[in-house]
Design a protein around this motif. Structure first.
Motif, short mmCIF file in Angstrom:
data_model
loop_
_atom_site.label_atom_id
_atom_site.label_comp_id
_atom_site.label_asym_id
_atom_site.label_seq_id
_atom_site.Cartn_x
_atom_site.Cartn_y
_atom_site.Cartn_z
N TYR A 137 -1.77 0.15 -4.86
CA TYR A 137 -2.39 0.47 -3.58
C TYR A 137 -1.55 0.00 -2.40
N ILE A 138 -1.62 0.77 -1.32
CA ILE A 138 -0.98 0.39 -0.06
C ILE A 138 -1.93 -0.57 0.66
N SER A 139 -1.48 -1.80 0.85
CA SER A 139 -2.33 -2.82 1.45
C SER A 139 -2.21 -2.87 2.97
N ASP A 140 -1.00 -2.57 3.48
CA ASP A 140 -0.80 -2.64 4.92
C ASP A 140 0.46 -1.87 5.29
N MET A 141 0.57 -1.51 6.56
CA MET A 141 1.75 -0.83 7.08
C MET A 141 2.00 -1.30 8.50
N THR A 142 3.26 -1.19 8.93
CA THR A 142 3.61 -1.43 10.32
C THR A 142 4.79 -0.54 10.67
N PHE A 143 5.03 -0.33 11.96
CA PHE A 143 5.99 0.68 12.41
C PHE A 143 7.00 0.08 13.36
N ALA A 144 8.28 0.33 13.11
CA ALA A 144 9.37 -0.04 14.02
C ALA A 144 9.76 1.21 14.80
N SER A 145 9.25 1.34 16.01
CA SER A 145 9.40 2.59 16.77
C SER A 145 10.84 2.85 17.20
N ASP A 146 11.62 1.79 17.44
CA ASP A 146 13.00 1.99 17.90
C ASP A 146 13.87 2.64 16.84
N SER A 147 13.60 2.32 15.57
CA SER A 147 14.41 2.88 14.48
C SER A 147 13.66 3.93 13.68
N MET A 148 12.41 4.20 14.04
CA MET A 148 11.57 5.17 13.33
C MET A 148 11.45 4.83 11.85
N LYS A 149 11.23 3.55 11.57
CA LYS A 149 11.05 3.07 10.20
C LYS A 149 9.60 2.63 10.00
N LEU A 150 9.00 3.10 8.92
CA LEU A 150 7.63 2.74 8.56
C LEU A 150 7.69 1.79 7.37
N LEU A 151 7.16 0.59 7.55
CA LEU A 151 7.18 -0.43 6.50
C LEU A 151 5.81 -0.49 5.84
N GLY A 152 5.81 -0.58 4.52
CA GLY A 152 4.56 -0.66 3.78
C GLY A 152 4.58 -1.79 2.76
N THR A 153 3.42 -2.43 2.57
CA THR A 153 3.27 -3.44 1.52
C THR A 153 2.26 -2.93 0.50
N SER A 154 2.37 -3.46 -0.72
CA SER A 154 1.58 -2.90 -1.80
C SER A 154 1.13 -3.96 -2.78
N GLY A 155 0.10 -3.62 -3.52
CA GLY A 155 -0.38 -4.47 -4.59
C GLY A 155 0.59 -4.59 -5.74
N ASP A 156 1.65 -3.75 -5.74
CA ASP A 156 2.66 -3.86 -6.80
C ASP A 156 3.67 -4.97 -6.50
#
Length: 348
Positions: A137-156
């Motif tokens: 499962y995807i537990s959380d996400m955050t976004f770096a707008s300057d580089s257009m990178k989406l970071l995600g954390t997971s139960g894995d």
């Protein structure tokens, strides 16, 4: 201020410009409240949004609508004035929708229980990116707008970095010893902080995501379910023991506990639009609105520049870093048919 929701909450969000706060609860209902300093919060809406729990929500379209996600696989857009359904995407994901965040004025991201992250473009009214970057499962996400990178954390136990420009999973960390539950970007984009099931904060240097550069264990053994960035040097943590703490990053230290939910796990944290209030929800079925200035009165204010304690470089590696167990990256092609998604945001 305290709002008795009467049901277990999963997520909360504040209106971008007004004193409104919304919560999603286990019964599938969306609750909307107006709050003010000198009066009790007033419930404005109670909408039966989903047939299963309402796990995720965000205000969109400058606060005119609320988007919610659920284990019933659907994403719903609700008008905040009338409570009426704007549009519902019945099969937004192939698994339970667990998290929704805002990216830009016209895009949001959603994550599900099978590790899939999707990005929705409200202008094109469709799903524009799909990343199968995790096994759990995807537990959380955050976004770096300057580089257009989406970071995600997971139960894995991994952290992923998705590049929205190339529509690829750019990198993925090695597997951690336990579940990653929360994530924020700090130190002017140079550090990524992840909260874990064991209560350890993992610190990653930007561009070096394969393994963490530092660990902070003072919050153990209570899981860090929620992280909220206060400024570049301080983060607010919500733990399973009900304690909300102010934590300094590099140097790493617990500055002080600032609030609590009577030993019930803290599920989510958020700031009001003017940052006068900190909102928190917990398994005690309450939504609490804390005066942020009062909470921080006793904390040490130190905004002087502090050199990072780790010695790794800050250059960004744009190549794919593969974890020891490998990475599944089934990236969607632009021409893929996303079923009902085409007109999802048509009326927002």
């Amino acid at each position: 201020m305290e709002i008795d929701l009467g049901k277990l909450p999963f997520d909360l969000d504040f209106h971008p410009s007004s004193n409104l706060v919304a919560a999603g609860v286990i019964t599938g209902h969306l609750l909307l409240y107006r709050f003010d300093v000198d009066s009790q919060p007033q419930r404005l809406l109670e909408v039966s949004a989903h047939t299963e729990s309402c796990r995720a929500l965000r205000f969109v379209s400058e606060g005119r609508a609320i988007v919610t996600g659920s284990p019933d696989f659907s994403i719903l857009a609700t008008d905040i004035e009338t409570g009426s359904e704007i549009v519902r995407l019945e099969n937004s994901h192939g698994a339970a929708v667990n998290r929704i965040i805002n990216l830009t004025e016209s895009t949001i991201a959603s994550g599900d229980d099978e590790g899939c992250i999707k990005v929705w473009d409200t202008r094109q009214r469709s799903c524009c990116n799909t990343f199968n970057s995790h096994e759990e499962y995807i537990s959380d996400m955050t976004f770096a707008s300057d580089s257009m990178k989406l970071l995600g954390t997971s139960g894995d136990g991994t952290l992923s970095v998705c590049n929205l420009r190339s529509n690829k999973v750019q990198t993925r960390s090695e597997f951690s010893e336990d579940e990653l539950l929360s994530v924020v970007i700090m130190k002017n984009g140079r550090k990524v902080i992840c909260g874990t099931q064991a209560g350890t904060l993992l610190l990653y240097s930007w561009g070096f995501f394969k393994d963490c550069s530092d660990r902070f264990v003072d919050l153990s053994p209570n899981s860090v379910d929620a992280l909220l960035k206060l400024d570049e040097d301080r983060v607010i943590t919500g733990s399973e023991n009900g304690i909300i703490s102010l934590v300094g990053i590099l140097p790493n230290r617990i500055i002080q506990p600032i609030a609590e939910h009577s030993e019930y796990p803290v599920e989510r944290l958020a700031f009001s639009h003017d940052r006068k209030f900190l909102g928190s929800i917990s398994h005690d079925q309450t939504l609490k609105l804390w005066d942020l200035e009062d909470l921080l009165q006793g904390s040490v204010q130190n905004h002087s520049a502090t050199a990072d304690s780790d010695s790794d470089g800050m250059e960004v590696d744009d190549g794919i870093e593969k974890s020891s167990k490998g990475t599944k990256t089934k990236n969607a092609s632009k021409g893929k048919n996303f079923s009902n998604s085409e007109n999802f945001f048509a009326d927002l």
